[in-house]
Scaffold this active site. Structure first.
Site, PDB file in Angstrom:
ATOM      1  N   TYR A 116       0.858  -1.182   0.000  1.00  0.00           N
ATOM      2  CA  TYR A 116       0.000   0.000   0.000  1.00  0.00           C
ATOM      3  C   TYR A 116       0.894   1.231   0.000  1.00  0.00           C
ATOM      4  O   TYR A 116       1.893   1.280   0.735  1.00  0.00           O
ATOM      5  CB  TYR A 116      -0.880   0.003   1.263  1.00  0.00           C
ATOM      6  CG  TYR A 116      -1.768   1.220   1.374  1.00  0.00           C
ATOM      7  CD1 TYR A 116      -3.057   1.216   0.848  1.00  0.00           C
ATOM      8  CD2 TYR A 116      -1.311   2.390   1.996  1.00  0.00           C
ATOM      9  CE1 TYR A 116      -3.867   2.333   0.938  1.00  0.00           C
ATOM     10  CE2 TYR A 116      -2.122   3.514   2.079  1.00  0.00           C
ATOM     11  CZ  TYR A 116      -3.398   3.477   1.545  1.00  0.00           C
ATOM     12  OH  TYR A 116      -4.192   4.590   1.631  1.00  0.00           O
ATOM     13  N   GLU A 204      -3.326   7.616  -4.007  1.00  0.00           N
ATOM     14  CA  GLU A 204      -3.191   6.291  -3.399  1.00  0.00           C
ATOM     15  C   GLU A 204      -2.962   5.214  -4.452  1.00  0.00           C
ATOM     16  O   GLU A 204      -3.627   5.204  -5.484  1.00  0.00           O
ATOM     17  CB  GLU A 204      -4.486   5.970  -2.627  1.00  0.00           C
ATOM     18  CG  GLU A 204      -4.496   4.625  -1.953  1.00  0.00           C
ATOM     19  CD  GLU A 204      -5.872   4.309  -1.365  1.00  0.00           C
ATOM     20  OE1 GLU A 204      -6.076   4.547  -0.173  1.00  0.00           O
ATOM     21  OE2 GLU A 204      -6.737   3.831  -2.120  1.00  0.00           O
TER      22      GLU A 204
END
Ligand code: GDP
Ligand code: MN
Length: 414
Positions: A116, A204
């Site tokens: 992530y 993101e």
């Protein structure tokens, strides 16, 4: 403002982040040919892996069945047909789900590990921060809740930006080795720069993946295979390229209509529509509705300078929401004049009609004229009650809505 994944991938690719080839489609018929061209572009050969993904402004697609791996034009067509004809219900959409109108078909990759990586603003430190985790993928919310130590934070200096040594340290902490480190660092620096340059509120990549070793990549390759960007609306005027990515079909209809006439309107889940002037008064009105046992259906601040036409449109928006079972008007006239509001109430009554209870509390500038306009139009406003003050208004509308509910569920009512 949010953009779709296929647009976010383009922004990443423009910033030099490696992203597998892909194309957006809007019909089932395009799926087979797009599968073939994407697989060919990625040099995967016949039977190559591709992924069909719903393009919607909500996450959790994988678990909802709206990210599908396919290996032939037929499978791509099947996946496209499913996604374009079923509503997607994920953890982020609510039970009603959302309609899917666009799909991305992208070259698939083999994955060794999912990470992530994101940049956002940390209000506590008043800095942008890079967030990274070696436990990326579809469960990042659970990782944050159950194992917060698995999430790394790197504050970004507002003057000099993310430094290469900081990115390298993060890359090592994430477990990247050999040639992977340089690849991960380039991606980190690219999204930190893009975040700032494009006035993002969120950038993101989840997952950032590591592929198995192959020709030309003895340590595997670090790639972005899902991306999400949000932008600061107040800065969109200086990013025409980003503003052009706006997709009206993903927005709440009422919020869109309100923004066109410059009103601050946010749709909520309750049943009492509110029309208020001033953000502070609007917040207090929502609080007091809740305090009286009701639930606001929206936040609406008509502000100081709204015209009669804009306020009338505000009523149209509120009354077109099927959840609205009552309307509370709370105006403390300062710059906004009570007679303008009253006239808009009358216009809306004549045009659409208030089939639901309406409680009006007016105070301040031109209040006498406002009240005169309302009482002169009494016959158009059979469901209207005036209120003395804020608490009285909230009680009256909550009671009126409850009475309506009791009345309509009673077998003798007609
Ligand atoms: P999200 O669920 O909306 O975040 O959608 P993602 O694009 O992140 O996809 C969800 C999951 O599907 C990923 O975490 C991967 O495990 C898997 N996935 C997506 N694309 C690929 C791919 O190209 N190859 C493989 N093997 N898995 C993929
Ligand atoms: Mn994802």
């Amino acid at each position: 403002m949010k953009v779709h994944e296929y647009q976010a991938r383009q922004i990443l690719a423009d910033a030099g982040v490696p992203v597998p080839a892909g194309a957006m489609i809007e019909s089932v018929e395009q799926a087979a040919a797009t599968y073939k061209s994407v697989v060919q572009e990625a040099e995967l050969g016949e039977g190559g892996l591709a992924v069909v993904k719903a393009q919607v402004h909500a996450g959790g697609r994988g678990k909802a069945g709206f990210v599908k791996l396919v290996r032939s034009p037929e499978e791509a067509t099947e996946a496209a047909r499913f996604m374009l004809s079923n509503r997607m219900v994920s953890v982020q959409t609510g039970d009603a789900g959302i309609e899917v109108c666009k799909l991305l078909i992208a070259a698939g990759v083999d994955i060794d590990k999912e990470f992530y990586l994101a940049v956002t603003t940390d209000r506590a430190t008043r800095r942008n921060v890079m967030i990274a985790s070696a436990e990326g993928g579809v469960e990042i919310e659970q990782v944050a809740a159950k194992n917060p130590d698995a999430i790394l934070n790197q504050p970004i200096d507002p003057l000099i930006g993310l430094q290469p040594y900081e990115a390298r340290r993060l890359a090592f902490e994430l477990g990247f080795k050999g040639k992977q480190v340089g690849q991960a660092v380039r991606i980190m620096l690219a999204i930190a720069t893009t975040f700032e340059k494009k006035d993002c509120t969120l950038a993101e990549i989840n997952p950032l993946v590591l592929t198995p070793a192959r020709d030309g990549y003895p340590d595997g390759q670090v790639l972005a295979i899902d991306a999400k960007f949000s932008f600061d609306d107040n800065a969109l005027f200086r990013h025409k390229d980003i503003a052009a990515m706006f997709d009206a079909s993903e927005e709440n209809e009422g919020e869109l209509r309100a923004s066109r006439i410059g009103l601050a309107y946010i749709a909520l889940d309750g049943n009492i529509g509110c029309l208020v002037n001033g953000a502070g008064l609007a917040m207090s009105t929502m609080d007091i509705i809740k305090h009286s046992g009701g639930e606001p259906a929206n936040f609406l601040d008509v502000g100081g300078g709204a015209s009669e036409e804009a306020v009338t449109e505000a009523f149209r928006i509120i009354l077109s929401d099927p959840k609205v079972e009552g309307v509370l008007v709370n105006i403390f006239g300062g710059i906004m004049r009570c007679d303008v509001i009253a006239q808009a109430v009358v216009n809306a009554a004549q045009e659409v009609g208030f089939r639901v209870p309406l409680v009006v509390r007016l105070e301040g500038t031109n209040v006498k004229e406002g009240r005169r306009i309302l009482s002169a139009a009494q016959s158009d406003l059979p469901t209207m009650q005036p209120a003395e003050d804020l608490a009285d208004a909230a009680r009256k509308i909550v009671d009126a809505v409850e009475r309506e509910r009791a009345g309509s569920s009673s077998p003798v009512a007609n």
